[in-house]
Design a protein around this motif. Structure first.
Motif, PDB file in Angstrom:
ATOM      1  N   ARG A  39     -46.046 -36.708 -29.282  1.00  0.00           N
ATOM      2  CA  ARG A  39     -44.954 -37.432 -29.945  1.00  0.00           C
ATOM      3  C   ARG A  39     -45.285 -37.656 -31.423  1.00  0.00           C
ATOM      4  N   TYR A  40     -46.561 -37.894 -31.722  1.00  0.00           N
ATOM      5  CA  TYR A  40     -46.993 -38.082 -33.102  1.00  0.00           C
ATOM      6  C   TYR A  40     -46.762 -36.808 -33.917  1.00  0.00           C
ATOM      7  N   MET A  41     -47.076 -35.650 -33.344  1.00  0.00           N
ATOM      8  CA  MET A  41     -46.846 -34.393 -34.065  1.00  0.00           C
ATOM      9  C   MET A  41     -45.352 -34.168 -34.279  1.00  0.00           C
ATOM     10  N   GLU A  42     -44.516 -34.566 -33.334  1.00  0.00           N
ATOM     11  CA  GLU A  42     -43.068 -34.503 -33.527  1.00  0.00           C
ATOM     12  C   GLU A  42     -42.676 -35.365 -34.730  1.00  0.00           C
ATOM     13  N   LEU A  43     -43.277 -36.552 -34.829  1.00  0.00           N
ATOM     14  CA  LEU A  43     -42.997 -37.444 -35.946  1.00  0.00           C
ATOM     15  C   LEU A  43     -43.416 -36.809 -37.265  1.00  0.00           C
ATOM     16  N   VAL A  44     -44.595 -36.205 -37.305  1.00  0.00           N
ATOM     17  CA  VAL A  44     -45.067 -35.563 -38.524  1.00  0.00           C
ATOM     18  C   VAL A  44     -44.069 -34.491 -38.979  1.00  0.00           C
ATOM     19  N   VAL A  45     -43.604 -33.674 -38.053  1.00  0.00           N
ATOM     20  CA  VAL A  45     -42.629 -32.627 -38.389  1.00  0.00           C
ATOM     21  C   VAL A  45     -41.339 -33.256 -38.914  1.00  0.00           C
ATOM     22  N   LEU A  46     -40.850 -34.287 -38.245  1.00  0.00           N
ATOM     23  CA  LEU A  46     -39.635 -34.973 -38.709  1.00  0.00           C
ATOM     24  C   LEU A  46     -39.814 -35.553 -40.109  1.00  0.00           C
ATOM     25  N   LEU A  47     -40.955 -36.171 -40.367  1.00  0.00           N
ATOM     26  CA  LEU A  47     -41.224 -36.743 -41.690  1.00  0.00           C
ATOM     27  C   LEU A  47     -41.261 -35.655 -42.751  1.00  0.00           C
ATOM     28  N   GLU A  48     -41.927 -34.543 -42.451  1.00  0.00           N
ATOM     29  CA  GLU A  48     -42.012 -33.456 -43.425  1.00  0.00           C
ATOM     30  C   GLU A  48     -40.637 -32.858 -43.713  1.00  0.00           C
ATOM     31  N   GLU A  49     -39.822 -32.701 -42.683  1.00  0.00           N
ATOM     32  CA  GLU A  49     -38.483 -32.149 -42.876  1.00  0.00           C
ATOM     33  C   GLU A  49     -37.558 -33.123 -43.597  1.00  0.00           C
ATOM     34  N   THR A  50     -37.624 -34.386 -43.228  1.00  0.00           N
ATOM     35  CA  THR A  50     -36.745 -35.393 -43.803  1.00  0.00           C
ATOM     36  C   THR A  50     -37.045 -35.639 -45.269  1.00  0.00           C
ATOM     37  N   PHE A  51     -38.323 -35.749 -45.609  1.00  0.00           N
ATOM     38  CA  PHE A  51     -38.717 -36.113 -46.967  1.00  0.00           C
ATOM     39  C   PHE A  51     -39.159 -34.914 -47.815  1.00  0.00           C
ATOM     40  N   HIS A  52     -39.150 -33.712 -47.225  1.00  0.00           N
ATOM     41  CA  HIS A  52     -39.558 -32.497 -47.943  1.00  0.00           C
ATOM     42  C   HIS A  52     -40.960 -32.676 -48.535  1.00  0.00           C
TER      43      HIS A  52
END
Length: 80
Positions: A39-52
């Motif tokens: 779930r943490y890695m999912e969060l990392v991907v979401l953060l990277e995509e959301t904030f570029h």
């Protein structure tokens, strides 16, 4: 929406977490609020995509001490 609000939204059940945003407190560890390594890695991907951004290497693994405020600070630092 501020970086803090967006991060909390992504950590909540609106993103990849399990708790509603109003139950996410910055000093709670991610493990306490239901995160595991996947779930943490999912969060990392979401953060990277959301904030570029590219999430800092030193924060790519979840630990018992990893808390919401650390995530917010990391995003704010990378999102300059």
């Amino acid at each position: 929406m501020s970086v803090r609000e967006q991060v909390i939204r992504l950590v909540s059940n609106e993103g990849c977490g399990v708790l509603p945003a109003e139950e996410i407190h910055e000093q709670r560890s991610l493990l306490e609020i239901g995160f595991d390594s996947l779930r943490y890695m999912e969060l990392v991907v979401l953060l990277e995509e959301t904030f570029h951004i590219t999430f800092p290497d030193e924060m790519l693994e979840i630990s018992a001490e990893t808390n919401v405020s650390e995530i917010i600070r990391a995003v704010e630092s990378a999102h300059v």
